[in-house]
Design an enzyme around this catalytic site. Structure first.
Site, PDB file in Angstrom:
ATOM      1  N   ARG A   1       0.824  -1.223   0.000  1.00 13.99           N
ATOM      2  CA  ARG A   1       0.000   0.000   0.000  1.00 13.99           C
ATOM      3  C   ARG A   1       0.852   1.264   0.000  1.00 13.99           C
ATOM      4  NH1 ARG A   1      -2.943  -3.688   3.094  1.00 13.99           N
ATOM      5  NH2 ARG A   1      -1.765  -3.083   4.937  1.00 13.99           N
TER       6      ARG A   1
ATOM      7  N   GLU B   1       1.662  -4.867  14.509  1.00 14.24           N
ATOM      8  CA  GLU B   1       0.462  -4.911  15.346  1.00 14.24           C
ATOM      9  C   GLU B   1      -0.096  -6.333  15.385  1.00 14.24           C
ATOM     10  OE1 GLU B   1      -2.557  -2.276  13.952  1.00 14.24           O
ATOM     11  OE2 GLU B   1      -3.704  -2.358  15.813  1.00 14.24           O
TER      12      GLU B   1
END
Ligand code: AMP
Length: 178
Positions: free
Chosen positions: A61, A98
């Site tokens: 991305r 994460e």
């Protein structure tokens, strides 16, 4: 910058890719021509006077706006990719994120000591991915390294992971649990 336009078009996907993660889907900004242009113009305004010679995008991305901005700034584009994807000689760095752990690679000859580098990714969560990218690029001894995100998640203190003198900017701030 029209933050309202961007924030109102940013889609949130609850529990993706695992339960508990509020996934901020930047493809909802990329698919909207007005948002894409707003992102591009906002990044250009932030970095037009910084003497940037290379923009490094983090797979995948991070590639979108890094490449678009590179064209606008007359800079080169350099990809950071997952292991085994780059064909020439690479250096690598591992990191935790994460959710899960990963390794990233860059071509050894992609950056040199004359470069002023901007590293770009879509989102700052814990900062593990970008810190690994920052450390990777530092090994190649550029003149300067700056860091940029489209979105910074507030509440995770990801920004604190970087050295105090690091230049870290984000276009948008979003609460991690929203
Ligand atoms: P981190 O290393 O924790 O800062 O994670 C950043 C990377 O993981 C970025 O490349 C993001 O694309 C992705 N990521 C982590 N958390 C999220 C989230 N809540 N929404 C969207 N992307 C995320």
């Amino acid at each position: 910058m029209n933050k309202e336009l961007l924030l109102s078009n940013l889609r949130n996907i609850p529990d993706f890719p695992i339960p508990g993660i509020q996934f901020k889907d930047v493809t909802s900004l990329f698919k909207n021509a007005e948002c894409l242009k707003e992102l591009d113009n906002s990044l250009y305004e932030l970095y037009k006077d910084c003497g940037i010679t290379k923009i490094v995008g983090i797979e995948s991305r991070g590639f979108v706006m890094a490449a678009a901005l590179a064209v606008k700034l007359n800079a080169g584009f350099v990809p950071i990719r997952k292991p085994g994807k780059l064909p020439a000689e690479t250096i690598s760095e591992s990191y935790s994120k994460e959710y899960g752990t990963d390794t990233i690679e860059i071509h050894k000859d992609a950056i040199d000591e004359n470069d002023v580098v901007l590293i770009h990714d879509d989102l700052l969560a814990t900062g593990g991915t970008m810190l690994a990218a920052y450390n990777l690029i530092k090994k190649l001894n550029p003149k300067k390294v700056m860091i940029n995100f489209i979105i910074e998640l507030d509440g995770l203190n990801g920004r604190d992971i970087f050295p105090a003198d690091a230049d870290v900017k984000a276009l948008l701030n979003v609460e991690v649990n929203e």
